[in-house]
Design a protein around this motif. Sequence first.
Motif: not given
Length: 588
Positions: A104-116, A515-519, A118-121
């Motif tokens: 649950t924690y990681v799903a939140c982190k990856y949904d909000y701390d993301k940019d193109q 969690i950097p709020p990037k998105s 980070l997603e590709n990496m």
Amino acid sequence: MSLYWSADDSVKVGETKVSIPSENGLSYSPGQKVQLFVDPSTKFMDGRESYLDFNVKLKLPAAAGTIPTRLQLDKVGGSILIRNIRIYDGTRGNLLEEINAYDTYVACKYDYDKDQSLENMRALREGASVHQPANRGDTGSTQSAMANTMTNPYFKQTSGNQSTTFSDSDFLKAKVCIPLHTGIFANSETIFPVMMTGGLYIEIDLNDGPAVIKQLDSVLRDRKLTLNPVFKSIDGTSDVFGSGSETNKVFLDTDNSLGGADRVAKCPFVVGETVGFARTDDNSSFTTLSAEPVITNINACATNGEIELRFNASVTNNSSASVTGAFSVFSTAVMDKTYDASFEISDVNLIVSQVQLDPAYEQGMLQKVRDGRAIEFDIYSTTNYKHSILASDRQTTFQIFAQNSRAKSLLVIPTDSSVYTSGQQISGTKTYVISGTSASTVAGTPSGKSTQDTCVTNNRCQYTGVIDELSSIQYTVDGMRVPSREISVKKIATKKSIDAFHLFELEKTLDNSGIPPKSFSAFLDNFVFGRGFSAGGQKGVMDLRGKDLAVVLKYQTGLTPTVGKLFNSFVFHLSRLIIKDGGVEVVQ
């Protein structure tokens, strides 16, 4: 505090990668436990540069008569396989850190701390999913990271006409390298002295298969139906599958990138899969076909440039309505069935970044211990406090009995606590409706397209947040209501707009939570809320010991909530590890 504790400021004499295999097996199945031990001879570890390395391969259900379909892990990737994680000292008697509901924690982190980038990496390293332009929709659907048939790491790419039934041999063994998002590892800002804690013992509880394994979005009736293949004809020319008529094949339109020489490779269906037809604009479906058509061949038609799906036998349209180009084709392989898909994890290794510091630093630490003094340092961690309510509860207040002396923030993720079958979890059938109207969850037939995807249901029920008619949020801290006015989320609850004040509060909360709020693109798909305790970025803290901390929620939009909820309340805080007299003490 000595400078050697800072991962950025310390002078590293040397750094090597050490591979540590798991202790209790060569391979693991859903629900099992993985155990790892970092030997004290490692001495010093840079947790941010360490990661878990393993292979994962998906499996269709072993039951006889299973209908095949393409499967993949949730878009988070390999991290979603972890349900809980615990880290002990070398004696295995002192719990240094525990994160319950890690998925649950990681799903939140990856949904909000993301940019193109980070997603590709994450797609390259962690087995995460990213939007594939070759599988893009062109009929108005939103982008999906779960529609990739061309470069998917979990199954083979097809080539040419297909006539062999899809099976377990078509799944690939994916290599993933995931960081461990804990205060000792990926969230660490210090070099960890493994030798002073007698080593580290790590326990990882694996998730259940259906909770984390998903079908492609482009074959589901209740998720982004406008992304699915579109019905074209039954004979290559006529665009109608009329009432009372029968056919043993259908042709798919070239919409949604299903044209070109590689169109069969981009087709989301497989040989052996069963399909149905749904009206694209209102999600209603035919249930009066004489039988579920089973695909035996997927061909690239040379005369019309379309994809031909051949069936095992002729099926009759027993409905009074005709199937036309206004219909999409969807998979019936999983929906409304018991579908115990599984996975196997093998070759599990913890890759530890071992740091060789100046021997003078090491001798200085040992001398402190010999002199009876303590070595202290902080780790940035989180503790999960769980609460639940029924769907019928319209106003609720729950206490969070946190005993953290240096709390940064409170992040609340209200997940759907309903009990779903394995098939419903994998396909998103009859689950919580995120947006639009689902024909499978309402009485009668809906009319009118209410969203560009027609409908989006939640197939990530166990670990993502739902708003479900929530109207306002407020907190009680030490007898005071904060903020002074309720935070309204009524606009978000309509699933058609946003509440700016909520997003403003959420941005502060995520920032305080590390969690950097990037998105904020997932503000509805994964609805979360919270309260930051520190002012001026992440420099401040709050002592929650003995304080009254409560969350006050109202579900008063005028509509009835549909699901019960399990609230995962993550309190992010600093924990201090005190090493003295050969033992480790954790001060929360």
